[in-house]
Scaffold this motif. Structure first.
Motif, PDB file in Angstrom:
ATOM      1  N   LEU A   1       0.863  -1.184   0.000  1.00  0.00           N
ATOM      2  CA  LEU A   1       0.000   0.000   0.000  1.00  0.00           C
ATOM      3  C   LEU A   1       0.896   1.229   0.000  1.00  0.00           C
ATOM      4  N   TYR A   2       0.683   2.142  -0.946  1.00  0.00           N
ATOM      5  CA  TYR A   2       1.485   3.362  -1.046  1.00  0.00           C
ATOM      6  C   TYR A   2       0.600   4.582  -0.797  1.00  0.00           C
ATOM      7  N   PHE A   3       0.922   5.337   0.258  1.00  0.00           N
ATOM      8  CA  PHE A   3       0.189   6.572   0.541  1.00  0.00           C
ATOM      9  C   PHE A   3       0.880   7.738  -0.162  1.00  0.00           C
ATOM     10  N   VAL A   4       0.101   8.483  -0.948  1.00  0.00           N
ATOM     11  CA  VAL A   4       0.611   9.680  -1.611  1.00  0.00           C
ATOM     12  C   VAL A   4      -0.257  10.860  -1.199  1.00  0.00           C
ATOM     13  N   GLY A   5       0.260  12.065  -1.420  1.00  0.00           N
ATOM     14  CA  GLY A   5      -0.489  13.260  -1.064  1.00  0.00           C
ATOM     15  C   GLY A   5       0.453  14.364  -0.645  1.00  0.00           C
TER      16      GLY A   5
ATOM     17  N   GLU B   1      -2.104  22.168  -7.165  1.00  0.00           N
ATOM     18  CA  GLU B   1      -2.600  22.249  -8.537  1.00  0.00           C
ATOM     19  C   GLU B   1      -1.621  21.621  -9.514  1.00  0.00           C
ATOM     20  N   GLN B   2      -0.331  21.802  -9.272  1.00  0.00           N
ATOM     21  CA  GLN B   2       0.686  21.218 -10.134  1.00  0.00           C
ATOM     22  C   GLN B   2       0.677  19.691 -10.062  1.00  0.00           C
ATOM     23  N   ARG B   3       0.345  19.165  -8.898  1.00  0.00           N
ATOM     24  CA  ARG B   3       0.431  17.720  -8.675  1.00  0.00           C
ATOM     25  C   ARG B   3      -0.907  16.998  -8.761  1.00  0.00           C
ATOM     26  N   ARG B   4      -1.993  17.744  -8.821  1.00  0.00           N
ATOM     27  CA  ARG B   4      -3.328  17.125  -8.740  1.00  0.00           C
ATOM     28  C   ARG B   4      -3.526  16.041  -9.799  1.00  0.00           C
ATOM     29  N   SER B   5      -3.078  16.304 -11.027  1.00  0.00           N
ATOM     30  CA  SER B   5      -3.274  15.326 -12.100  1.00  0.00           C
ATOM     31  C   SER B   5      -2.517  14.037 -11.816  1.00  0.00           C
ATOM     32  N   LYS B   6      -1.411  14.130 -11.056  1.00  0.00           N
ATOM     33  CA  LYS B   6      -0.646  12.937 -10.682  1.00  0.00           C
ATOM     34  C   LYS B   6      -1.340  12.198  -9.533  1.00  0.00           C
ATOM     35  N   TYR B   7      -1.694  12.968  -8.498  1.00  0.00           N
ATOM     36  CA  TYR B   7      -2.375  12.346  -7.361  1.00  0.00           C
ATOM     37  C   TYR B   7      -3.652  11.632  -7.787  1.00  0.00           C
ATOM     38  N   SER B   8      -4.361  12.225  -8.743  1.00  0.00           N
ATOM     39  CA  SER B   8      -5.659  11.674  -9.145  1.00  0.00           C
ATOM     40  C   SER B   8      -5.535  10.341  -9.873  1.00  0.00           C
ATOM     41  N   GLN B   9      -4.306   9.933 -10.202  1.00  0.00           N
ATOM     42  CA  GLN B   9      -4.101   8.631 -10.826  1.00  0.00           C
ATOM     43  C   GLN B   9      -4.069   7.494  -9.792  1.00  0.00           C
ATOM     44  N   ALA B  10      -4.174   7.849  -8.523  1.00  0.00           N
ATOM     45  CA  ALA B  10      -4.149   6.838  -7.463  1.00  0.00           C
ATOM     46  C   ALA B  10      -5.328   5.884  -7.604  1.00  0.00           C
ATOM     47  N   ASP B  11      -5.173   4.678  -7.082  1.00  0.00           N
ATOM     48  CA  ASP B  11      -6.261   3.698  -7.117  1.00  0.00           C
ATOM     49  C   ASP B  11      -7.419   4.131  -6.225  1.00  0.00           C
ATOM     50  N   LEU B  12      -7.085   4.751  -5.090  1.00  0.00           N
ATOM     51  CA  LEU B  12      -8.097   5.204  -4.138  1.00  0.00           C
ATOM     52  C   LEU B  12      -7.865   6.674  -3.802  1.00  0.00           C
ATOM     53  N   THR B  13      -8.925   7.437  -3.740  1.00  0.00           N
ATOM     54  CA  THR B  13      -8.857   8.815  -3.253  1.00  0.00           C
ATOM     55  C   THR B  13      -9.689   8.899  -1.981  1.00  0.00           C
ATOM     56  N   VAL B  14      -9.032   9.269  -0.885  1.00  0.00           N
ATOM     57  CA  VAL B  14      -9.722   9.375   0.401  1.00  0.00           C
ATOM     58  C   VAL B  14      -9.798  10.845   0.778  1.00  0.00           C
ATOM     59  N   ASP B  15     -11.012  11.374   0.815  1.00  0.00           N
ATOM     60  CA  ASP B  15     -11.208  12.782   1.176  1.00  0.00           C
ATOM     61  C   ASP B  15     -11.060  12.942   2.683  1.00  0.00           C
TER      62      ASP B  15
ATOM     63  N   THR C   1       2.930  -1.244  -8.756  1.00  0.00           N
ATOM     64  CA  THR C   1       3.027  -2.653  -8.359  1.00  0.00           C
ATOM     65  C   THR C   1       2.248  -2.895  -7.071  1.00  0.00           C
ATOM     66  N   GLY C   2       1.719  -1.829  -6.475  1.00  0.00           N
ATOM     67  CA  GLY C   2       0.899  -1.944  -5.276  1.00  0.00           C
ATOM     68  C   GLY C   2      -0.380  -1.155  -5.454  1.00  0.00           C
ATOM     69  N   ILE C   3      -1.043  -0.856  -4.368  1.00  0.00           N
ATOM     70  CA  ILE C   3      -2.256  -0.032  -4.395  1.00  0.00           C
ATOM     71  C   ILE C   3      -1.894   1.359  -3.899  1.00  0.00           C
ATOM     72  N   VAL C   4      -2.222   2.372  -4.687  1.00  0.00           N
ATOM     73  CA  VAL C   4      -1.867   3.754  -4.377  1.00  0.00           C
ATOM     74  C   VAL C   4      -3.069   4.466  -3.775  1.00  0.00           C
ATOM     75  N   ILE C   5      -2.851   5.089  -2.614  1.00  0.00           N
ATOM     76  CA  ILE C   5      -3.932   5.752  -1.877  1.00  0.00           C
ATOM     77  C   ILE C   5      -3.592   7.231  -1.729  1.00  0.00           C
ATOM     78  N   TRP C   6      -4.437   8.095  -2.259  1.00  0.00           N
ATOM     79  CA  TRP C   6      -4.224   9.545  -2.159  1.00  0.00           C
ATOM     80  C   TRP C   6      -5.062  10.094  -1.017  1.00  0.00           C
ATOM     81  N   LEU C   7      -4.389  10.687  -0.026  1.00  0.00           N
ATOM     82  CA  LEU C   7      -5.089  11.409   1.036  1.00  0.00           C
ATOM     83  C   LEU C   7      -5.279  12.843   0.549  1.00  0.00           C
ATOM     84  N   ASP C   8      -6.497  13.154   0.163  1.00  0.00           N
ATOM     85  CA  ASP C   8      -6.821  14.456  -0.435  1.00  0.00           C
ATOM     86  C   ASP C   8      -7.285  15.423   0.657  1.00  0.00           C
ATOM     87  N   VAL C   9      -6.462  16.399   0.952  1.00  0.00           N
ATOM     88  CA  VAL C   9      -6.733  17.355   2.033  1.00  0.00           C
ATOM     89  C   VAL C   9      -6.652  18.772   1.478  1.00  0.00           C
ATOM     90  N   ASP C  10      -7.595  19.620   1.856  1.00  0.00           N
ATOM     91  CA  ASP C  10      -7.578  21.015   1.410  1.00  0.00           C
ATOM     92  C   ASP C  10      -6.326  21.726   1.921  1.00  0.00           C
TER      93      ASP C  10
END
Length: 271
Positions: free
Chosen positions: A83-87, A212-226, A173-182
C-alpha cells in the motif's frame, strides 16, 4: 547534485531499512499486474476465502465474542500487495499509514523520508539546502526503487514523489492511496515548520500552487480518500480500511477472475 552524495546514499539505503522483511515474491510465480495486484499461480497459493467484512458483518465477530478489526482481514485479501500513501506534505500519510499497518498486523510500515534521513545522516531541509530539490528527488527515487521490490508493506511517500514518471512504474506494483486534504487544513497543521518548499512569503499560496501542479498525478491513485478537518488520523484510517475492502471487491486479482470464469463454465479448478 554531487555524484559522491548519490553514491553514498545508494550504499546506505539497505542499511537504513534493514528491518524490512526479507520475503520477496518469487518471479517464477508472481507477475506484476497494473492496478495494484500481483498475479499468483493458484497451484502455489490458495484462496483464503476472506470476504469484505463490511458486506458480511459476521466476519468481524470471533468465536469468543470479541470484535475483529476489519483491517486484520485486509492482509489475506491483498495477497502481499504493498500500500502506497501519496499526497501533499502534512496530509497525514505517515500517521495514517502507521495506524493502518499496525491494525493490519501482518504488514510493516515504512516512511521514505525517514529512510532518506537515516541513509544520508541529514534532515530533509538539510538535503534540500545542500543538494536542491532535484538532488532530493533522485535520492527519493532510489529509496522507492529499493522499497517496491518487497511485499506486505505500507509505505508513506514524500509529497513530490509522484512528479517523476519513473516512480509510477514502482507505485503501480501496489495499491496507491491519495489522502486528499484542502490546503487550508494542511496549512493549519504545518504552519511554522521548516518545510523547505514553504520557506517563502506566502506559504499557503505555495501549498495551493503545489497541489494544482500535482493534482493530475495524485488523481491517478487507485483510491482517493477525502480528508476533512474533523477527521483525526484514526478516523482517516477507518475510511482507508473500508475503501480498500471495496476496492478489492471491484478489482479482484487475475487468478480469482479466471477461477470464477472456470466455475461458471463448469470446469474443474485447483482445489
Amino acid at each position: 547534485m554531487r555524484i559522491s552524495f548519490v553514491l553514498v546514499v545508494a550504499a546506505n539505503i539497505w542499511t537504513a531499512w534493514a528491518f524490512v522483511p526479507s520475503s520477496r515474491p518469487r518471479l517464477s510465480t508472481m507477475v506484476p499486474k497494473a492496478g495494484g495486484f500481483e498475479w499468483q499461480d493458484p497451484t502455489e497459493a490458495f484462496d483464503q476465502g476472506v470476504e469484505n467484512p463490511f458486506k458480511n458483518p459476521d466476519l468481524m465477530n470471533s468465536d469468543d465474542g470479541m470484535k475483529i478489526d476489519p483491517a486484520r482481514l485486509l492482509g489475506p485479501r491483498l495477497n502481499g500487495a504493498n500500500l502506497y500513501f501519496v499526497g501533499m506534505m502534512g496530509s497525514g500519510k505517515t500517521a495514517v499509514g502507521d495506524i493502518v499497518a499496525r491494525r493490519m498486523g501482518s504488514y510493516n510500515f515504512l516512511d521514505t523520508d525517514q529512510i532518506i534521513e537515516k541513509a544520508t545522516g541529514m534532515t530533509i531541509p538539510e538535503i534540500f539546502e545542500a543538494e536542491g530539490e532535484e538532488g532530493f528527488r533522485k535520492v527519493e527515487s532510489q529509496v522507492l526503487d529499493s522499497v517496491h521490490s518487497f511485499v506486505r508493506c505500507v509505505v508513506s511517500t514524500g509529497g513530490g514523489l509522484v512528479t517523476k514518471m519513473e516512480n509510477w512504474s514502482k507505485l503501480q506494483t501496489g495499491i496507491v492511496i491519495w489522502l486528499d486534504v484542502d490546503p487550508e487544513i494542511i496549512f493549519k497543521r504545518i504552519e511554522g515548520t521548516d518545510r523547505p518548499l514553504l520557506q517563502c512569503e506566502d506559504p499557503l499560496q505555495k501549498l495551493k500552487d503545489l497541489l494544482e501542479q500535482r493534482r493530475s498525478k495524485y488523481s491517478q491513485a487507485d483510491l482517493t480518500v477525502d480528508v476533512t478537518e474533523e477527521l483525526d488520523a484514526e478516523g482517516v484510517a477507518d475510511k482507508v480500511v473500508r475503501e480498500l475492502h471495496d476496492f478489492i471487491d471491484d478489482n479482484p486479482p487475475a487468478w480469482k477472475l479466471a477461477k470464477l470464469k472456470a466455475q461458471s463454465e463448469g470446469l474443474d479448478w485447483v482445489k
